[in-house]
Design an enzyme around this catalytic site. Structure first.
Site, PDB file in Angstrom:
ATOM      1  N   ARG A  58       0.801  -1.230   0.000  1.00 60.25           N
ATOM      2  CA  ARG A  58       0.000   0.000   0.000  1.00 60.25           C
ATOM      3  C   ARG A  58       0.833   1.280   0.000  1.00 60.25           C
ATOM      4  NH1 ARG A  58      -2.761  -4.072   1.633  1.00 60.25           N
ATOM      5  NH2 ARG A  58      -0.758  -4.615   2.550  1.00 60.25           N
ATOM      6  N   THR A  59       1.805   1.363   0.886  1.00 62.21           N
ATOM      7  CA  THR A  59       2.491   2.642   1.065  1.00 62.21           C
ATOM      8  C   THR A  59       3.281   3.004  -0.184  1.00 62.21           C
ATOM      9  OG1 THR A  59       2.634   2.073   3.400  1.00 62.21           O
ATOM     10  CG2 THR A  59       3.918   3.972   2.667  1.00 62.21           C
ATOM     11  N   LYS A  87      25.255  -4.386  -0.854  1.00 59.16           N
ATOM     12  CA  LYS A  87      26.730  -4.471  -0.951  1.00 59.16           C
ATOM     13  C   LYS A  87      27.390  -3.755   0.215  1.00 59.16           C
ATOM     14  CE  LYS A  87      26.233  -3.664  -5.889  1.00 59.16           C
ATOM     15  NZ  LYS A  87      26.496  -2.586  -6.842  1.00 59.16           N
ATOM     16  N   ARG A 108      11.182   3.718   3.547  1.00 60.90           N
ATOM     17  CA  ARG A 108      10.799   2.716   4.557  1.00 60.90           C
ATOM     18  C   ARG A 108      12.047   1.936   4.909  1.00 60.90           C
ATOM     19  NH1 ARG A 108       5.633  -1.174   4.510  1.00 60.90           N
ATOM     20  NH2 ARG A 108       4.747   0.823   5.208  1.00 60.90           N
ATOM     21  N   HIS A 136       4.824   5.800  11.592  1.00 60.19           N
ATOM     22  CA  HIS A 136       4.341   5.697  10.209  1.00 60.19           C
ATOM     23  C   HIS A 136       3.382   6.880  10.011  1.00 60.19           C
ATOM     24  CE1 HIS A 136       3.270   4.114   6.399  1.00 60.19           C
ATOM     25  NE2 HIS A 136       2.906   2.880   6.726  1.00 60.19           N
TER      26      HIS A 136
HETATM   27  N1   CP Z   1      -0.353  -0.007   5.828  1.00 58.56           N
HETATM   28  C1   CP Z   1       0.865  -0.255   5.285  1.00 58.56           C
HETATM   29  O1   CP Z   1       1.891   0.366   5.667  1.00 58.56           O
HETATM   30  O2   CP Z   1       0.836  -1.220   4.337  1.00 58.56           O
HETATM   31  P1   CP Z   1       2.107  -1.724   3.504  1.00 58.56           P
HETATM   32  O3   CP Z   1       3.056  -2.379   4.487  1.00 58.56           O
HETATM   33  O4   CP Z   1       1.560  -2.667   2.481  1.00 58.56           O
HETATM   34  O5   CP Z   1       2.761  -0.508   2.900  1.00 58.56           O
END
Ligand code: CP
Length: 309
Positions: A58-59, A87, A108, A136
């Site tokens: 999603r993100t 590496k 991320r 998040h």
């Molecule tokens: N909600 C969320 O962060 O989903 P993903 O891990 O799929 O990005």
């Protein structure tokens, strides 16, 4: 220059109430434009780099959709092993390299604090797409947007955050973001997965009422919004402990008979088994609408931090 221009987005408690309102209103404007079939060129000539060193559906995809909807371009690292991090390249050097290619960076990473470290390495805006069990913040903004759309308001709501409150970065960020509003919280978790004390204290210091329980049935009876989360297997060192806790809360359709008539069920997704699929066609099951709301919120954030909104 706008309020959020050139700013990083690292934590949900970095925003003033005015900034939150600006993000929500900008998202609403972009969502209406896309729904009306408008083709936007707000980010024409700009490039977004998405760097994902942990899995995501999603993100990453909603950030990339947001940039494409705004007329910009996207370059991506979808997994650590396909980048030079495999590496041994440092995060600092990766970010210094990417700032030569992109105008805005979404990261991320498995380490708490990685987004802050990245932001310190570059003059480009960095948006935290999840730093380990830390925060998040863009998820919590889309969660807030979803609550507003589903319930028509935020003030006055009783909100139950449920599941792995210890390791779940979405609930850490959401609790802090919602502390800007007149809400009350029910934190629902087994003892071993309770909300970190520093977040409970920060929320209480903001004047928000907090109760804690390990009883999901109480949350279903009392709450306006039930926010379910997955037990975060990847954060456990001891698999036996994960096996002991993984089925702590499972929401089934039959359990919803005592819920309020306008009950909203949310989940940041992915789910494993904590919401049975027979809940999906309940009118309050908002989790797929919630994931779709990631696009307008991330359109707003990208446009605001690059000064293009
Ligand atoms: N909600 C969320 O962060 O989903 P993903 O891990 O799929 O990005």
């Amino acid at each position: 220059m706008g309020k959020l221009s050139s700013k990083d987005v690292l934590r949900s408690d970095q925003f003033s109430k005015d900034e939150i309102t600006l993000i929500l209103e900008t998202a609403r404007r972009y969502e209406a434009a896309v729904d009306a079939g408008e083709v936007l060129d707000v980010m024409k000539g700009k490039v977004l780099s998405t760097l994902f060193f942990e899995p995501s559906t999603r993100t990453r995809l909603s950030f990339e959709t947001a940039m494409l909807r705004l007329g910009g371009g996207v370059i991506t690292v979808a997994e650590a092993r396909s980048s030079s991090a495999a590496k041994g390249e440092s995060l600092h050097d990766t970010i210094k390299t990417v700032e030569g290619y992109a105008d805005v960076i979404v990261l991320r990473h498995p380490q708490i604090g990685a987004a802050k470290e990245a932001a310190e390495a570059t003059h480009r805006p960095v948006l935290n797409a999840g730093d380990g069990a830390g925060q998040h913040p863009t998820q919590s903004l889309l969660d807030l947007y979803t609550i507003l759309k589903e319930q028509g308001k935020v003030d006055g709501l009783r909100i139950a955050l449920t599941g792995d409150l210890k390791n779940g970065r979405t609930v850490h960020s959401l609790a802090l973001l919602l502390s800007n509003y007149d809400v009350s919280f029910l934190f629902v978790a087994p003892d071993a997965l309770k909300m970190p004390r520093e977040i409970v204290e920060q929320v209480k210091a903001a004047g928000v009422d907090v109760a804690e329980t390990d009883d999901l049935a109480t949350a279903i009876r009392e709450a306006d919004v039930l926010y379910m989360t997955r037990i975060q297997k990847e954060r456990f060192e001891d698999t036996a402990e994960y096996d002991r806790l993984k089925d702590a809360f499972i929401l089934r359709r039959a359990m919803l008979s005592e819920a309020k008539s306008n009950f909203t069920i949310m989940h940041p997704l992915p789910r494993v088994n904590e919401i049975e699929t027979d809940v999906d066609d309940h009118s309050g099951a908002a989790y797929f609408r919630q994931s779709a709301n990631g696009v307008p919120i991330r359109m707003a954030l990208l446009a605001l931090v690059t000064g293009r909104a």
